[in-house]
Enzyme design. Sequence first.
Site, PDB file in Angstrom:
ATOM      1  N   LYS A  81       0.830  -1.202   0.000  1.00  0.00           N
ATOM      2  CA  LYS A  81       0.000   0.000   0.000  1.00  0.00           C
ATOM      3  C   LYS A  81       0.869   1.258   0.000  1.00  0.00           C
ATOM      4  O   LYS A  81       1.873   1.324   0.709  1.00  0.00           O
ATOM      5  CB  LYS A  81      -0.910  -0.047   1.224  1.00  0.00           C
ATOM      6  CG  LYS A  81      -1.952   1.044   1.313  1.00  0.00           C
ATOM      7  CD  LYS A  81      -2.833   0.794   2.534  1.00  0.00           C
ATOM      8  CE  LYS A  81      -3.874   1.884   2.725  1.00  0.00           C
ATOM      9  NZ  LYS A  81      -4.738   1.596   3.898  1.00  0.00           N
ATOM     10  N   SER A 156      -9.377   2.499   2.799  1.00  0.00           N
ATOM     11  CA  SER A 156      -8.354   3.176   2.016  1.00  0.00           C
ATOM     12  C   SER A 156      -7.448   2.219   1.241  1.00  0.00           C
ATOM     13  O   SER A 156      -6.662   2.643   0.409  1.00  0.00           O
ATOM     14  CB  SER A 156      -7.485   4.039   2.946  1.00  0.00           C
ATOM     15  OG  SER A 156      -6.814   3.227   3.904  1.00  0.00           O
ATOM     16  N   SER A 180      -9.856   0.079   7.031  1.00  0.00           N
ATOM     17  CA  SER A 180      -9.205   0.330   5.747  1.00  0.00           C
ATOM     18  C   SER A 180      -8.765  -0.912   4.993  1.00  0.00           C
ATOM     19  O   SER A 180      -8.474  -0.841   3.806  1.00  0.00           O
ATOM     20  CB  SER A 180      -7.996   1.251   5.938  1.00  0.00           C
ATOM     21  OG  SER A 180      -8.411   2.555   6.226  1.00  0.00           O
TER      22      SER A 180
END
Length: 217
Positions: A81, A156, A180
């Site tokens: 990420k 996210s 997330s």
Amino acid sequence: MTDTLWRLSATELARRYREGSFTPLAAAQACLARLEAVNPRLNAVVQRRDAAVMQEAQASTQRHREGRPLSPLDGVPLTVKDSLYTADQPTSWGTRALAQVGTGQDELAVARARAAGALILGKTNVPEFALEGYTANPVYGVTRNPWDLALTPGGSSGGAVAAVASGIGPLAIGQDGGGSIRRPASHTGLVGLKPSLSAVPREHVLPSLLLDFEVIG
């Protein structure tokens, strides 16, 4: 068969490596080909390291041939990420202010993945500061859901789940403070794990906006 290796799970790839029916090099080639085919529509992976992956996959293949893999993850492709530091790429956090900034450090979980022989394909997209329930930012734009391009993969960790669900890589490293990992996983038919607080140690990190609730998963 090798052109469909991107469909296999991490555990299945590890099993095939042990039995010698496929190599990490073949898996890396398949995943990079899949990345090339689907990422232009999805925008899941926003930074790539193809040449480095191929070199690392060749080294992993040699280790498996010699019967000395570094770990069960040796040769398994994964993504990271873009809110976690990687030593060889910038970590934009989805904001223009950091788009070209590199620290030369790995987040501890990333460093451990490298040491285990995992093949890091690249960085996956996030919303700005990883604070939204959808994935779009002013640096890399919108990430789309592999099951329906009109929909979001959530956030996210939207880029991470889009990469796994579309077969770019069987695993993704992300972080979760308020859902997330878990919420975008539910958007894309995946399983997202948020470990207990402090179960996974952290070092070399961006400022925590959600205090101690943010964990690696």
